[in-house]
Design an enzyme around this catalytic site. Structure first.
Site, PDB file in Angstrom:
ATOM      1  N   GLU A  71       0.822  -1.216   0.000  1.00  0.00           N
ATOM      2  CA  GLU A  71       0.000   0.000   0.000  1.00  0.00           C
ATOM      3  C   GLU A  71       0.854   1.264   0.000  1.00  0.00           C
ATOM      4  O   GLU A  71       0.568   2.228  -0.711  1.00  0.00           O
ATOM      5  CB  GLU A  71      -0.954   0.012   1.191  1.00  0.00           C
ATOM      6  CG  GLU A  71      -2.162  -0.916   1.059  1.00  0.00           C
ATOM      7  CD  GLU A  71      -1.857  -2.374   1.374  1.00  0.00           C
ATOM      8  OE1 GLU A  71      -0.716  -2.670   1.797  1.00  0.00           O
ATOM      9  OE2 GLU A  71      -2.750  -3.212   1.203  1.00  0.00           O
TER      10      GLU A  71
ATOM     11  N   HIS B  59     -11.466  -5.255   9.141  1.00  0.00           N
ATOM     12  CA  HIS B  59     -12.066  -5.167   7.801  1.00  0.00           C
ATOM     13  C   HIS B  59     -13.459  -4.533   7.849  1.00  0.00           C
ATOM     14  O   HIS B  59     -14.298  -4.830   7.000  1.00  0.00           O
ATOM     15  CB  HIS B  59     -12.193  -6.553   7.164  1.00  0.00           C
ATOM     16  CG  HIS B  59     -10.908  -7.160   6.697  1.00  0.00           C
ATOM     17  ND1 HIS B  59      -9.953  -7.643   7.559  1.00  0.00           N
ATOM     18  CD2 HIS B  59     -10.413  -7.386   5.453  1.00  0.00           C
ATOM     19  CE1 HIS B  59      -8.940  -8.139   6.861  1.00  0.00           C
ATOM     20  NE2 HIS B  59      -9.188  -7.997   5.579  1.00  0.00           N
TER      21      HIS B  59
HETATM   22  C1  LIG Z   1      -2.396  -4.638   4.192  1.00  0.00           C
HETATM   23  C2  LIG Z   1      -3.326  -5.537   3.469  1.00  0.00           C
HETATM   24  N1  LIG Z   1      -3.469  -5.417   2.146  1.00  0.00           N
HETATM   25  C3  LIG Z   1      -4.306  -6.235   1.472  1.00  0.00           C
HETATM   26  C4  LIG Z   1      -5.022  -7.191   2.133  1.00  0.00           C
HETATM   27  C5  LIG Z   1      -5.982  -8.087   1.373  1.00  0.00           C
HETATM   28  N2  LIG Z   1      -5.426  -9.419   1.272  1.00  0.00           N
HETATM   29  C6  LIG Z   1      -5.650 -10.348   2.216  1.00  0.00           C
HETATM   30  S1  LIG Z   1      -4.812 -11.748   1.949  1.00  0.00           S
HETATM   31  C7  LIG Z   1      -4.117 -11.147   0.535  1.00  0.00           C
HETATM   32  C8  LIG Z   1      -3.159 -11.978  -0.243  1.00  0.00           C
HETATM   33  C9  LIG Z   1      -2.041 -12.442   0.625  1.00  0.00           C
HETATM   34  O1  LIG Z   1      -1.174 -13.215  -0.106  1.00  0.00           O
HETATM   35  P1  LIG Z   1       0.002 -14.003   0.570  1.00  0.00           P
HETATM   36  O2  LIG Z   1       0.734 -13.111   1.507  1.00  0.00           O
HETATM   37  O3  LIG Z   1       0.775 -14.658  -0.503  1.00  0.00           O
HETATM   38  O4  LIG Z   1      -0.724 -15.080   1.482  1.00  0.00           O
HETATM   39  P2  LIG Z   1      -1.711 -16.257   1.038  1.00  0.00           P
HETATM   40  O5  LIG Z   1      -3.085 -15.667   1.013  1.00  0.00           O
HETATM   41  O6  LIG Z   1      -1.270 -16.756  -0.269  1.00  0.00           O
HETATM   42  O7  LIG Z   1      -1.607 -17.267   2.131  1.00  0.00           O
HETATM   43  C10 LIG Z   1      -4.560  -9.851   0.293  1.00  0.00           C
HETATM   44  C11 LIG Z   1      -4.172  -9.019  -0.860  1.00  0.00           C
HETATM   45  C12 LIG Z   1      -4.869  -7.272   3.530  1.00  0.00           C
HETATM   46  N3  LIG Z   1      -5.571  -8.158   4.255  1.00  0.00           N
HETATM   47  N4  LIG Z   1      -4.005  -6.458   4.173  1.00  0.00           N
END
Ligand SMILES: Cc1ncc(C[n+]2csc(CCOP(=O)(O)OP(=O)(O)O)c2C)c(N)n1
Lengths: 334, 325
Positions: free
Chosen positions: A66, A135
């Site tokens: 972000e 959220h």
């Molecule tokens: C700061 C923030 N940005 C965006 C999100 C939305 N979001 C939640 S999980 C995710 C993807 C996370 O990917 P990764 O770190 O690879 O973990 P995975 O879900 O694959 O276990 C996103 C974009 C969030 N929860 N927090």
């Protein structure tokens, strides 16, 4: 200036209205582009597959960073582009506070007006079925405290489309708070690409004589239904939707309070230091002699939003709690 | 080098099977509206990472978890009944129904919290490790995070701090190749996230995260190094998420061909085969574990179902440590 009247309309949901505004503005102005996490996939729909319509280079999926992409948007904005970034949930704006508060909001002033920051940050806020504490937040009031940021809080599809277009055309940083629970609300929306809703102009959604109800974003429809139910009991409530918190349509607010003599503010954010606190102080200072009693603030409890549906429901105002507060305000201050 | 005793192998198997069983039940509940909320992130397919890592930890070691945290907590020893109660928003849940799936936390087993903010844990874990050192214990903090999270500023800030202060942290990247809908190649220019360790002069290791034994061996090495004052390690485990990003995700960003390869990565089937081939366990014994786990999950569901709803009156007392302000 009143909003442009448009002949042609289309029945659209809130998210479709946002999408249409984005698409139209990108077609009208090559400097407009979109950035955000998973926006081509688009969890709530507004930017789903938009890159297929406007071109790959105009809709950028970013890494989960972000600070980086909001900062990059600031950089692009001060050099001639008009970025519209999405923060997937408004809560994540806290991750890039420096870029929003110390950079975007300050640059124009600090540089003596040498540069403008035509940046829009779209961020869905509000509660939606057990999204829990990280959220669900409504952070509008937090940003109202920061001079230099404009704040839109559209409560329906027409405003979502019209205000977003104004926000994109605006030369200042605009925080555009969409409400998750409104994404599937629908109404007839003007299809004219020149249709806009100007910032700083409130909407009087229902006229009334006894009390003014100033309701924000997701609370607007609850306030209207509260007013409708109170009307059956002989209480006439005027419902005002500010549509933008910065700039604020003081005239509409004060005119209404001068007429009714009573004010109830309704928001989904927390009570303390909320939008209602500011509105209350303003009205008390400027329309004191017209008030028949103290301003009443209806807001969420001063606590993080709980996960459990039972607790979540008890946390935010509802049409019932709004109606009760309005009734008390009127009856106590006859 | 730790031995793969029968006991250890059984423990790893049971942990993975419990995570799978628990989460398949949660998935079913999510589909039928029997758990509230739409953001339920499951780790089905990824079980070997938490199982292997947590088996290398002591009970009093810490884990810092993500939004995809059920597996981490189960592997650290949490009770499935209180977890299921939490997912149903009940008072008997670990967070008294206030947290739900994304914030599920059991401090009694060393869980310092699941997080809805991607990347937040990467700076919290070094703090827990610092605290352990200041309090004079030899506890270790493990930080789970995803490939997507590895791009946040907190990744670099957390690793730098931990490396500079030689903190007892193990950074465990569960690289399932996706951050939500975004494939790894579209969110970073490197393939191996462990290479970033070099920038902080800490060891960076990539293991096959389908292979619980490989995960366990690497984690044991990193945990031992941390515990003995050697400092942090970045351990990347390549793995595979079978379900959508969350249960409401229609997962249309992954092709049918790609999804067809998931079963080939099954960490549970892989361990089963190895157990039989290498004589580490018998089919009958594995069968017995499976039925034990199934009974446990059924009891957990019944417990969660029968538990009380929380009361809004109690919320106020939870905001501050001193109770109501
Ligand atoms: C700061 C923030 N940005 C965006 C999100 C939305 N979001 C939640 S999980 C995710 C993807 C996370 O990917 P990764 O770190 O690879 O973990 P995975 O879900 O694959 O276990 C996103 C974009 C969030 N929860 N927090």
């Amino acid at each position: 200036m009143a909003e442009t009247m448009a002949a042609e309309t289309e029945f659209l949901t809130y998210f479709q209205a946002v999408r249409l505004a984005l698409k139209e503005e990108m077609e009208l102005d090559p400097s407009v582009f979109l950035m955000g996490e998973d926006i081509r996939f688009s969890i709530f729909g507004p930017t789903k597959d938009l890159h297929l319509e406007v071109g790959e280079s105009r809709v950028l999926d970013t890494p989960i960073t972000e600070s980086a992409f909001v900062g990059a948007a600031v950089g692009a904005a001060i050099t001639g582009m008009r970025p519209v970034v999405e923060i997937m949930f408004a809560d994540f704006m806290t991750v890039c506070m420096d870029q929003i508060i110390n950079q975007a909001a300050k640059i124009r002033f600090m540089t003596g007006g040498q540069v403008k920051v035509p940046l829009v940050i779209r961020a869905p806020g509000g509660m939606l079925t057990s999204s829990a504490a990280q959220h669900s937040q409504c952070l509008e009031a937090l940003f109202m405290h920061i001079p230099g940021l404009k704040i839109c809080v559209p409560s329906g599809p027409v405003d979502a489309k019209g205000l977003l277009k104004s926000a994109i055309r605006d030369d200042d940083p605009v925080l555009f708070f969409e409400h998750k629970a409104l994404y599937f609300a629908s109404e007839e929306v003007p299809t004219d690409p020149q249709f806009t809703v100007p910032m700083g102009q409130a909407a009087v959604l229902r006229e009334g004589e006894d009390v003014t109800v100033f309701a924000v974003s997701g609370m607007v429809s609850s306030a209207v239904s509260a007013a409708n139910s109170l009307a059956r009991d002989g209480i006439s409530a005027e419902v005002i939707d500010p549509r933008t918190l910065v700039p604020l349509d003081k005239q509409a607010l004060l005119a209404s309070v001068r007429k009714t003599g009573r004010l109830v503010t309704v928001e989904e954010g927390c009570l303390t230091g909320g939008v209602g606190a500011e509105i209350s102080a303003l009205v008390t200072a400027e329309a004191w002699s017209d008030l028949k009693g103290p301003v009443v603030r209806v807001a969420a409890k001063d606590q993080p939003v709980p996960f459990s549906p039972v607790l979540e429901a008890a946390c935010a105002p509802t049409a019932q709690t709004i109606a009760a507060a309005v009734r008390e305000c009127v009856e106590k201050n006859r | 080098m730790p031995e793969f005793s029968e006991e250890l192998v059984i423990r790893l198997y049971k942990t993975m099977y419990t995570i799978r069983g628990f989460e398949e039940k949660v998935s079913e509940y999510a589909r039928t509206g029997m758990v509230p909320g739409f953001m339920i992130h499951l780790s089905v397919g990824q079980e070997a990472v938490p199982a292997g890592v947590c088996a290398a930890l002591r009970e009093d070691d810490y884990i810092v978890s993500t939004h995809r945290g059920h597996g981490h907590l189960i592997a650290k020893g949490a009770r499935t009944d209180r977890m299921m109660a939490e997912l149903k928003g009940k008072e008997a849940g670990y967070c008294r129904g206030r947290g739900g799936s994304m914030h599920i936390t059991s401090v009694e087993v060393g869980g310092l919290g699941a997080n809805g903010i991607v990347g937040a844990g990467l700076v919290i874990a070094p703090g827990a490790a610092l605290s352990a050192r200041m309090r004079g214990t030899d506890q270790v903090a493990v930080c789970f995070f995803g490939d997507g999270a590895s791009n946040q500023g907190t990744f670099h800030e957390g690793l730098n701090l931990a490396a500079t202060w030689k903190l007892p942290v193990v950074f465990v990247c569960e690289n399932n190749g996706y951050g939500f809908s975004t494939p790894q190649r579209a969110h970073q220019s490197i393939g191996r996230i462990s290479r970033r360790a070099e920038a902080y002069e800490m060891p960076g290791i990539t293991v096959n995260g389908d292979d619980v034994m490989e995960v366990f061996l690497a984690a044991s090495w990193a945990v031992e190094r941390a515990r003995s004052g050697g400092g942090p390690t970045l351990l990347e485990a390549t793995t595979c998420r079978w379900h959508g990003h969350f249960e409401d995700d229609d997962d249309d960003y992954r092709s049918a061909e790609e999804k067809a390869t998931f079963p080939a990565h099954d960490p549970i089937a892989l361990l089963e085969r190895r157990c039989i081939e290498e004589g580490l366990s018998s089919t009958a014994q594995l069968e017995r574990i499976r039925s034990e786990v199934e009974e446990e999950i059924a009891r957990a569901c019944a417990f969660a179902e029968e538990s009380e709803e929380p009361s809004p009156e109690d919320d106020a007392g939870l905001v501050f440590a001193g109770g109501e302000r």
